[in-house]
Structure formats: C-alpha cells, structure tokens
Scaffold this motif. Structure first.
Motif, short mmCIF file in Angstrom:
data_model
loop_
_atom_site.label_atom_id
_atom_site.label_comp_id
_atom_site.label_asym_id
_atom_site.label_seq_id
_atom_site.Cartn_x
_atom_site.Cartn_y
_atom_site.Cartn_z
N UNK A 163 -61.33 89.47 14.68
CA UNK A 163 -61.62 88.05 14.81
C UNK A 163 -60.81 87.21 13.83
N UNK A 164 -60.69 87.68 12.59
CA UNK A 164 -59.92 86.96 11.59
C UNK A 164 -58.44 86.96 11.96
N UNK A 165 -57.95 88.11 12.42
CA UNK A 165 -56.54 88.17 12.82
C UNK A 165 -56.28 87.23 13.99
N UNK A 166 -57.19 87.21 14.97
CA UNK A 166 -57.02 86.32 16.11
C UNK A 166 -57.00 84.86 15.67
N UNK A 167 -57.87 84.53 14.71
CA UNK A 167 -57.91 83.14 14.23
C UNK A 167 -56.59 82.77 13.56
N UNK A 168 -56.09 83.67 12.71
CA UNK A 168 -54.84 83.38 11.98
C UNK A 168 -53.66 83.31 12.94
N UNK A 169 -53.65 84.19 13.93
CA UNK A 169 -52.53 84.17 14.88
C UNK A 169 -52.60 82.97 15.81
N UNK A 170 -53.83 82.56 16.14
CA UNK A 170 -53.97 81.34 16.93
C UNK A 170 -53.47 80.13 16.17
N UNK A 171 -53.77 80.08 14.87
CA UNK A 171 -53.29 78.96 14.04
C UNK A 171 -51.77 78.97 13.96
N UNK A 172 -51.17 80.17 13.79
CA UNK A 172 -49.72 80.27 13.73
C UNK A 172 -49.09 79.78 15.04
N UNK A 173 -49.66 80.19 16.18
CA UNK A 173 -49.12 79.75 17.46
C UNK A 173 -49.20 78.23 17.59
N UNK A 174 -50.29 77.64 17.14
CA UNK A 174 -50.42 76.18 17.19
C UNK A 174 -49.32 75.51 16.37
N UNK A 175 -49.04 76.06 15.18
CA UNK A 175 -47.98 75.48 14.35
C UNK A 175 -46.62 75.58 15.04
N UNK A 176 -46.36 76.74 15.65
CA UNK A 176 -45.07 76.93 16.31
C UNK A 176 -44.92 76.00 17.51
N UNK A 177 -46.00 75.83 18.24
CA UNK A 177 -45.94 74.98 19.43
C UNK A 177 -45.80 73.51 19.06
N UNK A 178 -46.39 73.13 17.93
CA UNK A 178 -46.39 71.71 17.56
C UNK A 178 -44.99 71.15 17.39
N UNK A 179 -44.06 71.98 16.90
CA UNK A 179 -42.69 71.52 16.70
C UNK A 179 -42.51 70.60 15.50
N UNK A 180 -43.58 70.34 14.75
CA UNK A 180 -43.48 69.42 13.60
C UNK A 180 -43.78 70.10 12.28
N UNK A 181 -44.27 71.35 12.32
CA UNK A 181 -44.59 72.06 11.07
C UNK A 181 -43.31 72.43 10.33
N UNK A 182 -43.34 72.32 9.00
CA UNK A 182 -42.14 72.68 8.24
C UNK A 182 -42.02 74.20 8.10
N UNK A 183 -40.84 74.65 7.70
CA UNK A 183 -40.57 76.08 7.63
C UNK A 183 -41.52 76.80 6.67
N UNK A 184 -41.84 76.16 5.55
CA UNK A 184 -42.71 76.80 4.55
C UNK A 184 -44.10 77.05 5.14
N UNK A 185 -44.64 76.06 5.83
CA UNK A 185 -45.97 76.22 6.43
C UNK A 185 -45.97 77.34 7.46
N UNK A 186 -44.91 77.40 8.26
CA UNK A 186 -44.82 78.44 9.28
C UNK A 186 -44.70 79.82 8.64
N UNK A 187 -43.87 79.94 7.61
CA UNK A 187 -43.69 81.24 6.95
C UNK A 187 -44.98 81.70 6.30
N UNK A 188 -45.73 80.79 5.69
CA UNK A 188 -46.99 81.15 5.04
C UNK A 188 -48.02 81.58 6.10
#
Length: 406
Positions: A163-188
């Motif tokens: 469940x925790x992994x799914x939450x974190x991966x869902x958040x990462x996908x949202x950042x990638x899709x948004x197109x506005x997140x900076x590289x540092x936020x995506x890498x973290x």
C-alpha cells in the motif's frame, strides 16, 4: 491457520501440575532450542546479537513460559500480549529480507527440541505414557498457533508495504504527468518509490479490469499506478526487437495500448496519445484473437488520426463513397475492398488480385465498374487520397496483404 477453539485445545487434558514439573528445566531447554536453531537453520546461524538476537531469545522464552501455563486449562494458546510477540516476529522476517519459511522452520526445530526434552523429563517424573502422547499433540498444536500469528504478521507487513509503495508510485506518476514538477522533486519522489528513472519510457495504458497482477508480471523495473479510469505502467523503452517481443509476451492476454516512446519529462503528451488510442481504437491484435495482447500505438497512428474526429470522418466517407450507396451490400463490399487494394498497390492489377485471392480478370471487371461509378475521381491525386482516407476509416479490416513472392 485458524486459532484453536477455546475448550477444544489438546492441553486441556494434560495434568495440571506438568507445568510445575517442567518449569525448572526451562532455561536449559531454551538454550538448547536456540543452539539447535542456529545449527540447523542457516539464516539464524549468525551470532545472536543486537535486535536480531534479542528477538529470537524473547520468542523462545515467551513460547516456553506460555506453554507451561496451559496444561489443564481451556485458555487460548496466546494471550494478546504474547500474540503480539509472534506478530512482530513475522513482520520482522519481511523487514530483514527473509522468507517466512525460515521462521516456520525455526518453529519446527523448537517444537522438536522442546518435545524431546519435556517428554524425557515427564517420563522421569513417572508420567503416564498416554499423557506423553497428549503432550506431543499439545506442543505441536501450540506451535501451529505461534506460526499462524507470525504468518498474519508477515502478511500484514506485506500489505502495508504494498500500500505504501502504491501510494508513493502513484504520487511519482502524478508528478511526471503534471509536466511542471522540477527535476529535484521528481528525483526525490522516484527514490522514495524505489524506481530508477529510465532515459526513455513507453507508457502502457490498461483498463482497470485488465490490470490485475500487472505490476507482478512486469516486475519491479516498471512503475505501475492508477491514473484516472486507467492503470498506467511505465517501462524503459525497448532498445531491441528481442526486448520489444519480451514486453509483448509479458502483456499477452491484456487489452492495452503501448504508447509512443518519450523522455519522462515529456510523459504527459505520450500518455494522452495512449489514453486516446485505447478509447478510439479496436484493441483486437493482428492475430484476430480479442484480448490476446497489446496494441502498439506507433502501428496505428493513421487509424488514430482518422478516428480522432468521428463526425468529420463520417462526413468524408459519406461524400467520397457516395457512388457505392445504391449497390447491394455484397456488391458494395466487393468493390470497396477492391478499390482500397487498388489504391494501396498503385493500380498493379496482379498484386491486387493476389491480395484479394481472386483472378486478375475478376479484378479487371471490378475496376471497369469502379471507373463507371467514380469517373475522374480515380485519376485526380487529391480525390484518390481522399478516397483512400475514407476507405481506411470505413473499413474495419486492415488492407489485404499480397503474400505472393513478387
């Protein structure tokens, strides 16, 4: 494993005083169990130090003390505070990267050593042989209860991690899709989700009802998370034909779209194409078996462009194919497939005949009919182009293939 029902436990029939007879030997039995586990279970062979050692010792000591409280009673095997110990041991196995079988093997070793020592002491004290048999049954039923608690702890930890992994991966996908997140936020976010970011990915768009077991099938290198009404999987772009085929094998049996390769920073555009494709295109694979595999968006770009605006395509087809409207359904189908093949093969009559599996003379007859119906449209380049677009949009089947050697 189901907990034992109170009142039916095998220790109910044991002599009440057996706990008092055996308890003096408890420290030496505990040492022997720990030594035997270290000798016979390789994963526990390291020095019993720190948290690991304390956990093993506590597990053995609590188990022995609690068991010696049970003879002659109808109590459950474990009180809540005791059960917490074995739940924690199950959780700890997963956190330490071991399989649950290792802990269960240690329990079996402990039960065997405890029975051998306790049975010897019971016989020395004059216990009836039938009571020794009951002692064996009680010990192994008790170990089943300990095992069940640890299995539950292991499964709970697995569920929590998933469940925790799914939450974190869902958040990462949202950042990638948004197109506005900076590289540092995506890498973290990628580091927290445990997903190394590839240079190029292909988004795979899967209907939710087709997504069961997708993450397991694609493996940890894939980022799988929900996105709206679909599940999206990001995998590294295959760099060879072998890798592409391997990906298709992994997706076999699922209705899904493999979208266009893209850097992660440009994911939104490729994902939009994949989502549009799965809504507009028939995902029946080329082998004709519905749902037997994925569809490659790159192979269906023309179809996707044609179906992007159904109203415009319908208007185009109505205008360009109007000469066929007055024919019977059979004649219209024959002339439609002939005209499409004729346009595709640039008027090469023999190739058209081979593709349609008919005699060239039949093609000649049909072409005469088509020239009567369409007239100058068949020689005007712009009209021919519009005709082919209309035919491809109106024809669900792909253009017939010429399988002749020529």
């Amino acid at each position: 494993m189901k907990p034992l029902v109170s009142g039916a436990a095998p220790w109910t029939d044991l002599p009440v005083d057996i706990g008092h007879r055996l308890r003096p030997a408890l420290p030496s039995v505990a040492v022997e169990i720990i030594d035997t586990i270290a000798r016979e279970v390789p994963s526990y062979s390291r020095p019993l130090e720190g948290t690991f050692g304390a956990g093993v010792r506590r597990g053995v000591e609590v188990a022995l003390n609690r068991f010696l409280d049970l003879p002659g009673s109808t109590q459950p095997a474990l009180q809540p505070r005791d059960r917490d110990v074995y739940l924690a041991l199950g959780r700890g196995e997963l956190r330490q990267g071991r399989t649950l079988e290792v802990l269960l093997a240690a329990y079996r070793v402990g039960a065997r050593v405890a029975f051998r020592r306790f049975a010897g002491l019971a016989r020395e004290s004059g216990m009836d042989p039938d009571a020794v048999v009951a002692l064996a049954e009680a010990i192994f039923a008790y170990i089943d209860e300990l095992s069940a608690a640890s299995v539950e702890g292991f499964a709970t930890e697995q569920s929590h991690r998933a469940g925790e992994r799914d939450r974190l991966r869902g958040r990462l996908l949202e950042l990638l899709i948004s197109g506005v997140a900076d590289d540092t936020a995506i890498e973290e976010a990628a580091a927290e989700a445990g997903w190394p970011i590839p240079e190029s990915v292909v988004p795979i768009v899967v209907p939710r009802e087709q997504s069961h077991g997708l993450a397991l099938r694609l493996g940890p290198a894939a980022l799988v998370a929900r996105s709206g009404e679909f599940v999206v999987a990001l995998v590294a772009t295959p760099t060879s034909e072998q890798a592409r085929r391997s990906l298709h094998r992994q997706l076999r049996g699922r209705r899904c779209m493999i979208s266009l390769p893209t850097p992660c920073r440009d994911l939104a555009a490729s994902l939009r194409v994949g989502t549009l494709a799965i809504r507009l295109l028939d995902s029946t694979p080329s082998d004709g078996s519905p749902g037997s595999g994925p569809v490659q968006v790159a192979d269906r770009l023309v179809d996707l462009v044609l179906r992007r605006d159904p109203a415009l395509v319908a208007a185009l087809a109505e205008r360009e194919l109007a000469p066929l409207a007055g024919l019977s359904a059979g004649a219209r189908q024959r002339l439609t497939e002939t005209l499409l093949a004729w346009l595709a093969y640039r008027g090469e009559r023999n190739r058209v005949a081979a593709a349609l599996h008919v005699h060239p003379q039949t093609i000649a007859y049909r072409l005469t009919k088509l020239r009567q119906l369409f007239g100058e449209a068949l020689v005007d380049p712009d009209r021919r182009f519009a005709l082919e677009l209309a035919l491809r949009a109106a024809t669900p089947e792909p253009t017939p293939r010429d399988n002749s050697s020529g």
